[in-house]
Design a protein around this motif. Structure first.
Motif, PDB file in Angstrom:
ATOM      1  N   ILE A 267      53.058  13.495  12.780  1.00  0.00           N
ATOM      2  CA  ILE A 267      53.559  12.137  12.938  1.00  0.00           C
ATOM      3  C   ILE A 267      54.558  12.202  14.088  1.00  0.00           C
ATOM      4  O   ILE A 267      55.450  13.056  14.085  1.00  0.00           O
ATOM      5  N   LEU A 268      54.411  11.328  15.077  1.00  0.00           N
ATOM      6  CA  LEU A 268      55.295  11.352  16.237  1.00  0.00           C
ATOM      7  C   LEU A 268      56.009  10.014  16.415  1.00  0.00           C
ATOM      8  O   LEU A 268      55.397   8.948  16.253  1.00  0.00           O
ATOM      9  N   ASP A 280      59.626   4.305   8.113  1.00  0.00           N
ATOM     10  CA  ASP A 280      59.933   5.322   7.108  1.00  0.00           C
ATOM     11  C   ASP A 280      59.220   5.028   5.789  1.00  0.00           C
ATOM     12  O   ASP A 280      58.726   5.939   5.114  1.00  0.00           O
ATOM     13  N   LEU A 281      59.154   3.749   5.429  1.00  0.00           N
ATOM     14  CA  LEU A 281      58.484   3.375   4.184  1.00  0.00           C
ATOM     15  C   LEU A 281      56.985   3.649   4.253  1.00  0.00           C
ATOM     16  O   LEU A 281      56.382   4.132   3.288  1.00  0.00           O
ATOM     17  N   PHE A 282      56.370   3.342   5.414  1.00  0.00           N
ATOM     18  CA  PHE A 282      54.931   3.575   5.539  1.00  0.00           C
ATOM     19  C   PHE A 282      54.626   5.074   5.564  1.00  0.00           C
ATOM     20  O   PHE A 282      53.648   5.520   4.947  1.00  0.00           O
ATOM     21  N   VAL A 283      55.450   5.841   6.259  1.00  0.00           N
ATOM     22  CA  VAL A 283      55.236   7.292   6.299  1.00  0.00           C
ATOM     23  C   VAL A 283      55.351   7.884   4.898  1.00  0.00           C
ATOM     24  O   VAL A 283      54.567   8.760   4.511  1.00  0.00           O
ATOM     25  N   LYS A 284      56.298   7.382   4.123  1.00  0.00           N
ATOM     26  CA  LYS A 284      56.451   7.841   2.737  1.00  0.00           C
ATOM     27  C   LYS A 284      55.175   7.555   1.950  1.00  0.00           C
ATOM     28  O   LYS A 284      54.687   8.403   1.186  1.00  0.00           O
ATOM     29  N   GLU A 285      54.608   6.367   2.147  1.00  0.00           N
ATOM     30  CA  GLU A 285      53.361   5.996   1.468  1.00  0.00           C
ATOM     31  C   GLU A 285      52.209   6.883   1.949  1.00  0.00           C
ATOM     32  O   GLU A 285      51.356   7.298   1.164  1.00  0.00           O
ATOM     33  N   LEU A 286      52.209   7.168   3.230  1.00  0.00           N
ATOM     34  CA  LEU A 286      51.161   7.997   3.824  1.00  0.00           C
ATOM     35  C   LEU A 286      51.196   9.413   3.263  1.00  0.00           C
ATOM     36  O   LEU A 286      50.161  10.006   2.944  1.00  0.00           O
ATOM     37  N   LEU A 287      52.397   9.965   3.136  1.00  0.00           N
ATOM     38  CA  LEU A 287      52.537  11.327   2.621  1.00  0.00           C
ATOM     39  C   LEU A 287      52.175  11.409   1.150  1.00  0.00           C
ATOM     40  O   LEU A 287      51.718  12.447   0.675  1.00  0.00           O
TER      41      LEU A 287
END
Length: 292
Positions: A267-268, A280-287
């Motif tokens: 993720i960049l 940050d919220l979407f990355v948390k969901e993605l992980l």
């Protein structure tokens, strides 16, 4: 110079038509023309050449367009930062991804809007080079891409997982039964490959050149979905990231023998710029999806 003038100018540059730009901005054409004329007067140079009903950027207009877009993007980021402070989860989230991330993105794209209905999501697919260019110019909030080594110092990044480059064929293909294939066996083999510029293709080209392996590349496509669709016919063979095969039940991944051809997924983000709370919220969901 006013922000609305910059917005009118950018829209006129994008449409190459004052009437269409005015309609998109919900103003009259005369208002748009007057504001752009005032901008040209202030800058002391024409920004457009008027050609009948259409317009085209002058050299000065092309240069100014880059800066006008950046100013508008910075203002939008400032608004987003204030909204984040007020815990107003609204606005836009622009994600860039290479095709191999589709299977990872889809679950997050399904669950995220239900949790945060005020956020509108745009996904832009492309090769790593294109996506990084858009990230630098703030057209994207973050990107998902593969690298052989760690990304450059201009980006902040988080490693997600590693993935192998494999040979992919239809289940109907004679080689679908192979447990693995030696790299040397690819010499002279007819292949369909992603176009140069895709990170997996460029990485693969380096590996093949290093081992003096020269397959017969018959078709090159900049659309990985199209490549996989062609594979289903049963004739073609390709080499690509194994992640791209997720969801393609009629295709088989054949490992390449010897040293694994590994790619690292990252993720960049842009370094030194404000990062939206929505990112940050979407990355948390993605992980969460990746952990599953």
């Amino acid at each position: 110079m006013e922000l609305r003038q910059l917005a009118y100018f950018v829209k006129a540059a994008e449409t190459a038509h004052f009437t269409a730009a005015a309609a998109a901005m919900y103003i009259t054409q005369s208002t748009l023309s007057q504001q752009i004329k005032a901008l040209e007067t202030e800058l002391g140079m024409p920004l457009f050449d008027r050609v009948g009903k259409h317009v085209q950027l002058t050299e000065a207009g092309s240069v100014f367009l880059l800066h006008a877009r950046q100013v508008l993007l910075d203002v939008e980021k400032g608004k987003q930062a204030i909204e984040d402070l007020q815990n107003l989860l609204t606005g836009e989230l622009r994600i860039g991804a290479t095709y191999a991330f589709t299977s990872l993105l889809l679950p997050a794209l399904t669950s995220f809007p239900g949790k945060y209905p005020g956020i509108r999501i745009f996904v832009d697919y492309g090769n790593t080079e294109e996506l990084e260019r858009k990230l630098r110019s703030s057209e994207l909030d973050f990107i998902l891409a593969f690298h052989q080594l760690k990304p450059g110092k201009e980006f902040e990044y988080q490693e997600m997982f590693t993935s192998k480059v494999v040979m992919a064929v239809s289940k109907k293909h004679p080689m679908a039964q192979l447990k693995e294939i030696d790299l040397k066996s690819l010499n002279g083999m007819e292949l369909i490959l992603a176009s140069k510029g895709f990170s997996s293709r460029d990485f693969l080209s380096e590996v093949l050149e290093k081992h003096k392996v020269y397959p017969a590349v018959k078709i090159e496509l900049n659309d990985v979905h199209a490549i996989l669709s062609l594979l289903e016919s049963g004739h073609w063979v390709t080499l690509l990231n194994e992640r791209a095969l997720n969801g393609w039940k009629n295709l088989v991944a054949v490992p390449i023998a010897g040293k694994a051809l590994l790619r690292r997924a990252y993720i960049l983000w842009q370094k030194g710029t404000y990062r939206k709370k929505a990112v940050d919220l979407f990355v948390k969901e993605l992980l969460k999806t990746e952990v599953r």
